[in-house]
Design an enzyme around this catalytic site. Structure first.
Site, PDB file in Angstrom:
ATOM      1  CB  CYS A 189     -31.036  33.307  16.499  1.00 55.52           C
ATOM      2  SG  CYS A 189     -32.192  32.000  16.080  1.00 55.52           S
TER       3      CYS A 189
ATOM      4  CG  ASP B  81     -35.360  32.901  17.051  1.00 53.28           C
ATOM      5  OD1 ASP B  81     -35.319  33.597  18.060  1.00 53.28           O
ATOM      6  OD2 ASP B  81     -35.285  33.345  15.897  1.00 53.28           O
TER       7      ASP B  81
ATOM      8  CB  CYS C  42     -36.549  35.686  12.791  1.00 52.63           C
ATOM      9  SG  CYS C  42     -36.091  34.356  11.678  1.00 52.63           S
TER      10      CYS C  42
ATOM     11  CB  CYS D 243     -34.315  31.182   9.820  1.00 51.53           C
ATOM     12  SG  CYS D 243     -33.329  32.636  10.192  1.00 51.53           S
TER      13      CYS D 243
HETATM   14 FE1  FES Z   1     -33.546  32.772  14.688  1.00 51.49          FE
HETATM   15 FE2  FES Z   1     -34.265  33.172  12.239  1.00 51.49          FE
HETATM   16  S1  FES Z   1     -33.028  34.478  13.444  1.00 51.49           S
HETATM   17  S2  FES Z   1     -34.609  31.429  13.422  1.00 51.49           S
END
Ligand code: FES
Length: 140
Positions: free
Chosen positions: A34, A36, A59, A103
């Site tokens: 993602c 992140d 997120c 995540c």
């Molecule tokens: Fe990226 Fe949760 S969507 S860590």
């Protein structure tokens, strides 16, 4: 998507957010799934994690999992902290929706990466293996 009360609590009031200026170990990991990223800081006294803080650009599930993970390793020995799996973190949060399980791996890996950095600074071998994001125990 349904989140448990525990997830909502840790998302709304994340514990141990921030950074430790004189940290003994700093870990930074990115979630290829993602994009992140998460940074985790640890302070170690006599092999015990005496302080831990995190920052995340991620997120809500990533915030909640890191928040509870910091609570779970605070005051633990390095060896105990290394045994913490994303599965245990998910259980402590009373579950995550299946599409958010990956995540929770971010928190486990950020912690392992911080411990790995601590080992490197201390000249300790072998360093903990951080592994690949996506190897989510809870997914299997
Ligand atoms: Fe990226 Fe949760 S969507 S860590």
């Amino acid at each position: 998507m349904l989140y448990s009360d525990k997830v909502m609590d840790h998302f709304a009031n994340p514990r141990n957010v921030g950074e430790i200026e004189d940290a003994d170990g700093i870990g930074e990991v990115g979630n290829a799934k993602c994009g992140d990223i998460m940074k985790m800081y640890i302070k170690v006294d006599n092999g015990v994690i005496s302080d831990v803080k995190f920052k995340t650009f991620g997120c809500g599930a990533a915030v909640a999992t890191s928040s509870i993970a910091t609570e779970m390793i605070m005051g633990k020995t390095i060896d105990e902290a290394l045994k913490l799996t994303n599965k245990a973190v998910v259980e402590a949060l009373e579950g995550l929706p299946p599409q958010k399980l990956h995540c929770s791996v971010l928190a486990e890996q950020a912690m392992k990466s911080a411990i790995s950095d601590y080992y490197q600074r201390q000249g300790i071998d072998p360093k903990p293996i951080v592994g690949e994001i996506g190897e989510c125990e809870a997914c299997h």
